[in-house]
Design an enzyme around this catalytic site. Structure first.
Site, PDB file in Angstrom:
ATOM      1  N   GLY A  46       0.837  -1.192   0.000  1.00 30.45           N
ATOM      2  CA  GLY A  46       0.000   0.000   0.000  1.00 30.45           C
ATOM      3  C   GLY A  46       0.869   1.238   0.000  1.00 30.45           C
ATOM      4  O   GLY A  46       1.999   1.216   0.489  1.00 30.45           O
ATOM      5  N   GLN A  51       3.432   9.896   0.883  1.00 33.13           N
ATOM      6  CA  GLN A  51       4.693   9.149   0.995  1.00 33.13           C
ATOM      7  C   GLN A  51       5.642   9.415  -0.171  1.00 33.13           C
ATOM      8  O   GLN A  51       6.833   9.122  -0.076  1.00 33.13           O
ATOM      9  CB  GLN A  51       4.415   7.645   1.100  1.00 33.13           C
ATOM     10  N   CYS A  93       5.864   0.342   7.740  1.00 32.28           N
ATOM     11  CA  CYS A  93       5.543   1.404   6.798  1.00 32.28           C
ATOM     12  C   CYS A  93       6.816   1.792   6.057  1.00 32.28           C
ATOM     13  O   CYS A  93       7.876   1.929   6.669  1.00 32.28           O
ATOM     14  CB  CYS A  93       4.979   2.603   7.556  1.00 32.28           C
ATOM     15  N   LEU A  94       6.701   1.965   4.741  1.00 26.20           N
ATOM     16  CA  LEU A  94       7.874   2.338   3.942  1.00 26.20           C
ATOM     17  C   LEU A  94       8.447   3.687   4.381  1.00 26.20           C
ATOM     18  O   LEU A  94       9.622   3.958   4.157  1.00 26.20           O
ATOM     19  CB  LEU A  94       7.490   2.388   2.457  1.00 26.20           C
ATOM     20  N   HIS A 135      -4.475   1.967   7.400  1.00 27.73           N
ATOM     21  CA  HIS A 135      -3.108   2.512   7.427  1.00 27.73           C
ATOM     22  C   HIS A 135      -2.961   3.641   6.401  1.00 27.73           C
ATOM     23  O   HIS A 135      -2.435   4.717   6.712  1.00 27.73           O
ATOM     24  CB  HIS A 135      -2.130   1.359   7.150  1.00 27.73           C
ATOM     25  N   GLU A 136      -3.462   3.402   5.186  1.00 25.43           N
ATOM     26  CA  GLU A 136      -3.300   4.404   4.120  1.00 25.43           C
ATOM     27  C   GLU A 136      -4.199   5.616   4.356  1.00 25.43           C
ATOM     28  O   GLU A 136      -3.797   6.750   4.078  1.00 25.43           O
ATOM     29  CB  GLU A 136      -3.565   3.790   2.742  1.00 25.43           C
ATOM     30  N   HIS A 139      -2.543   7.900   6.651  1.00 31.60           N
ATOM     31  CA  HIS A 139      -1.530   8.731   5.985  1.00 31.60           C
ATOM     32  C   HIS A 139      -2.163  10.012   5.440  1.00 31.60           C
ATOM     33  O   HIS A 139      -1.546  11.083   5.477  1.00 31.60           O
ATOM     34  CB  HIS A 139      -0.896   7.980   4.810  1.00 31.60           C
TER      35      HIS A 139
HETATM   36 NI    NI Z   1       2.619   3.639   5.594  1.00 30.47          NI
END
Ligand code: NI
Length: 171
Positions: A46, A51, A93-94, A135-136, A139
């Site tokens: 995701g 990001q 998370c990236l 999660h997204e 963000h």
């Molecule tokens: Ni994330």
């Protein structure tokens, strides 16, 4: 620039709410395409536009990480219609490199958003897919998953992240 740079903890765009997308223009189409490529390259399941340093309400999700085209979801202005239940599972998370922690989330979610053709889509999800949506969508509100942890844990992780990311910057 197909694969974009993923920004990490401390970058201002990750810590503020993203803007609603009013028009699906070429910029948004390109952003969505690049996000899919960036997510697959990472690899990740995701990605939210902040990001890649774009403060727009756009997410990409693909539990198959590029294996099954039908699993790719691109949603503009996604929002919750409802949530139910509770589940705890490990997340990463990236944009928060090296941190994996258990997070409590709703077990089921229903969300709606708009696809790249401008059609409204309603998606009901449970398990991992529900978790990725939560999660997204976080963000898009400028919230990272570590905000859900206990104050003590959060403080320790933030301290560690600041140190790691500062060191990376010096290299
Ligand atoms: Ni994330």
């Amino acid at each position: 620039m197909p694969v974009r740079k993923i920004v990490t903890f401390g970058h201002p765009v990750l810590h503020r709410a993203a803007l609603t997308i009013r028009t699906i223009d070429q910029e948004i189409v390109d952003l969505a395409r690049d996000m899919v490529l960036t997510m697959h390259a990472a690899p990740g399941i995701g990605l939210a536009a902040p990001q890649v340093a774009a403060g727009k309400r756009l997410i990409t999700v693909d539990l198959s990480v590029g294996e099954k085209a039908e699993e790719l979801i691109i949603l503009i202005n996604p929002e919750f219609l409802g949530t139910d239940g509770e589940a705890v599972s490990e997340e990463g998370c990236l944009s928060v490199p090296g941190v994996h922690e258990d997070v409590r989330r709703p077990g089921q979610v229903a969300i709606k958003g708009i696809d790249l053709e401008g059609n409204e889509r309603v998606i009901e999800a449970e398990g991992l897919l529900a978790r990725v949506f939560c999660h997204e969508l976080d963000h898009l509100e400028g919230r990272l998953f570590i905000e859900h942890l206990s104050p003590l844990k959060k403080t320790l992780i933030k301290k560690r992240l600041k140190k790691t990311l500062e060191n990376d910057g010096r290299e």
